[in-house]
Design a protein around this motif. Structure first.
Motif: not given
Lengths: 432, 432
Positions: A97, A337, A347-349, A351, B115-118, B392-396
């Motif tokens: 990452y 989304y 800080g961190a989202i 989903i 889905i990981l991102g910023q 940060s974007i964290i989708g699993y």
């Protein structure tokens, strides 16, 4: 867990409550921290080791302050193959990452000889603070060291307080080694921050200090800011869950508790449009509390800073999330989304219902060092950005400068800076 | 100007001299600043206006604290068309450069639902401090506002101290208007920083405060850091010229003087391998000094912090440049881009004999708000980066989490965080 209707007075009280936890309201420790820093600055190792004796009850001196290869080997044996495999899996995701965060030098040129750009350079030496005792988290070691490594920092100096036996947590050592620390020193508290900021005979001065710590560490970092750089000052952990009637109450409850267990100052907040969900989550929390090992801490945290808030509309839910700017924000709505596009501050989202917050703490890859206490309005997660800096690049030819030289002179003269104007004029003296 | 041979003791003394100028050695003002901030926090407008009366000798109240359209129109008339054209030309270059700094949200997805991102978001409201009096520089107004504008900040709140007549410098007002300030308030000093950090009845609270100021302003910014964000704390200006025998001594001398004229704390240093150049530059400086309007300031600055250093090798020159980490670094060598590759620490790097430092102050486009006093080792020029933050974007998916869930549980349990482990376990209860 308390359930309240979300209105403007609830929100105002809540925001005030949360701000109580800010390190800026701990003025009474500032004097003590200033004294420790000053003594370490002047007396170096001598003061550093005396404070380690005083606060950590450990006999540390120049001969044993640095962790040895033997200690590291012993730590690997203690940790064992199974946990090592888990640490390495996590490390792999974190590296992958953070590699996507790398920034590059760039330039833009024009045919008249103009070259403008930015040169990106890694910091040369950074310090990573790792708490000891009950807060010795190997995952935090990975999260602090990896972005520095990916950025290309030459030397990563880790400090962590020893136990009274002069030893350091084995998990911490193994994580540091795997992540790529250059050297590890057994010192902690404000005195360790002083050593990193000013340098001692044993510990080299660094350019930036990162990593979480107790209130002394946080205040010491704030005090040395400017002399060195620091990361954002970490506050107590927080989670907010934004949910509608489609959310699974058992998952929401478990996730709220995962942050509440950190400490009594941690905050866990659910904001939902569904009164049914609110009640179910509250029931699930009661059920879980009977089974969890840190139930006492969780109960205090929920009593202090835990809320279930019922809002009339999703707009109100979103506004509240943006005002509180939570460290961790979970979105469990029908179209998560869609909801994410309206989140401005977090800080961190996380989903959807499988992006549980601890996934981000340990494994997904994004950093778990995140802005707390409303600072997500202006701070970012720890990242590769924290370990680089930029220099502007300005190249001009005679032709390029000639076209604008009179305007520059006029601007400088409007500011009464005649030596500025002169430095442009001398390049075109023969034309005047 | 003093000429010295560069050796390790010269360098050590020089570095110590320069650090004397650091804001961190002004402890005696900290108490006064803390008191001002606290009073503004509690008494808001009342304290703000009382301090404005006390320090700026101006009668400001809620009715006239905000600059009006009429005042702005009058300022445009006072500035005149010629200077307005110059300001607009400069603004164009600054915008064009900063637009290249924009960062974008990104994501990386895997077919298993990960889905990981910023997510990149602009700050919502920022404060820009602009000094008054002799340091009222319209160029600084442009340099502080443009990157915020380019980043997409919603509201840019500018503050600047009024004269005793309650008026604000016309050049400042026009520059602010052209650059895109949302509102301008006539307050300055630590009290203005307090107003921006905490909000008053007249002035809204901001998320970040940028802009240079005197020692009170610098200390106030440091004190509110964490409650809001701030830019790097500005110190006195600096220039270093790195040159070999190919450099034009007249250009080098003029450029050194251009920074020395800022104030008596400014520093101007030439490091060269050429003894001949060293002597010629010194002679040229003497010549220029007779003609320049700010000769008194320049002379004091050169006496305090001006050096011409002769090194044996270009390697020593480069090492010195990297150790001093100057705000402005000019490279006037035979192959200046070659030399640039070896520069690790500098705020802005000016390459070749036509890239005079004032070109960067006014016109080229890169920001002139730069890290000073060695902080280029870890800080960057003011940029669009300062006005954005990331989430940060964290989708699993269930599938993605299922593959790693046991490892996450093991990691959480190794850290004795059983509620963390539980939040993952509940997602797979039916499997256990």
């Amino acid at each position: 867990m308390r359930i309240q209707h979300l209105d403007s007075s609830t929100k105002k009280n809540l925001l005030e409550d949360l701000l109580q936890r800010s390190p800026s309201s701990y003025g009474q420790y500032e004097q003590a921290v200033a004294e420790i820093l000053n003594n370490v600055k002047i007396e170096k190792d001598k003061a550093l080791f005396a404070y380690t004796e005083q606060f950590d009850h450990a006999h540390i001196d120049a001969s044993n302050v640095r962790v040895t290869m033997e200690e590291i080997q012993a730590a690997y044996e203690e940790v064992g193959e199974e946990l090592l495999r888990v640490i390495r899996g996590s490390l792999e995701s974190i590296k992958s990452y953070h590699e996507k965060q790398r920034q590059f030098s760039w330039f833009d040129s024009k045919p008249d000889g103009t070259i403008l750009g930015q040169k990106v350079t890694a910091l040369q030496r950074v310090g990573v603070y790792v708490p000891g005792g009950k807060a010795a988290y190997p995952s935090s070691v990975l999260m602090n060291i990896v972005p520095a490594r990916v950025a290309g920092v030459d030397e990563i100096i880790m400090v962590t307080p020893p136990g009274a036996d002069g030893r350091v947590n084995a998990n911490t050592l193994v994580a540091a080694c795997e992540a790529g620390a250059t050297a590890i020193y057994k010192v902690g508290g404000a005195q360790a921050i002083g050593a990193l900021a000013y340098g001692t005979e044993s510990i080299p001065k660094v350019d930036k200090i990162v990593g979480p710590g107790n209130i002394y560490v946080a205040l010491a970092k704030k005090a040395v800011y400017g002399h060195v750089s620091i990361d954002a000052i970490a506050g107590p952990s927080e989670i907010m869950v934004v949910a509608d009637e489609t959310a699974n109450p058992r998952y929401v409850a478990a996730d709220l508790l995962s942050q509440a267990e950190h400490d009594e100052m941690a905050s866990a907040i659910l904001v939902t449009t569904s009164e049914k969900l609110a009640r179910e989550v509250s029931d699930q929390i009661d059920g879980f509390l009977k089974e969890l090992s840190r139930a006492d801490i969780i109960q205090k945290s929920l009593d202090n800073y835990g809320y279930i808030l019922i809002a009339d509309t999703m707009d109100e839910v979103i506004d509240t999330a943006n005002e509180i700017a939570s460290e961790h924000l979970e979105i469990m709505t029908k179209n998560p989304y869609d909801t994410m596009t309206r989140i401005r501050n977090a800080g961190a989202i996380f989903i959807g219902e499988y992006a549980s917050e601890p996934l981000g703490d340990y494994y997904a890859g994004p950093n778990h060092v995140l802005p707390t206490n409303g600072t997500a309005k202006f701070f970012s997660p720890l990242s590769v950005d924290d370990f680089i800096k930029k220099s502007s690049i300005i190249g001009y030819s005679r032709e390029a400068l000639e076209r604008v030289h009179k305007d520059i002179e006029a601007f400088a003269e409007a500011e009464h800076l005649t030596a500025h104007a002169n430095s442009i004029k001398v390049r075109f003296e023969e034309n005047r």
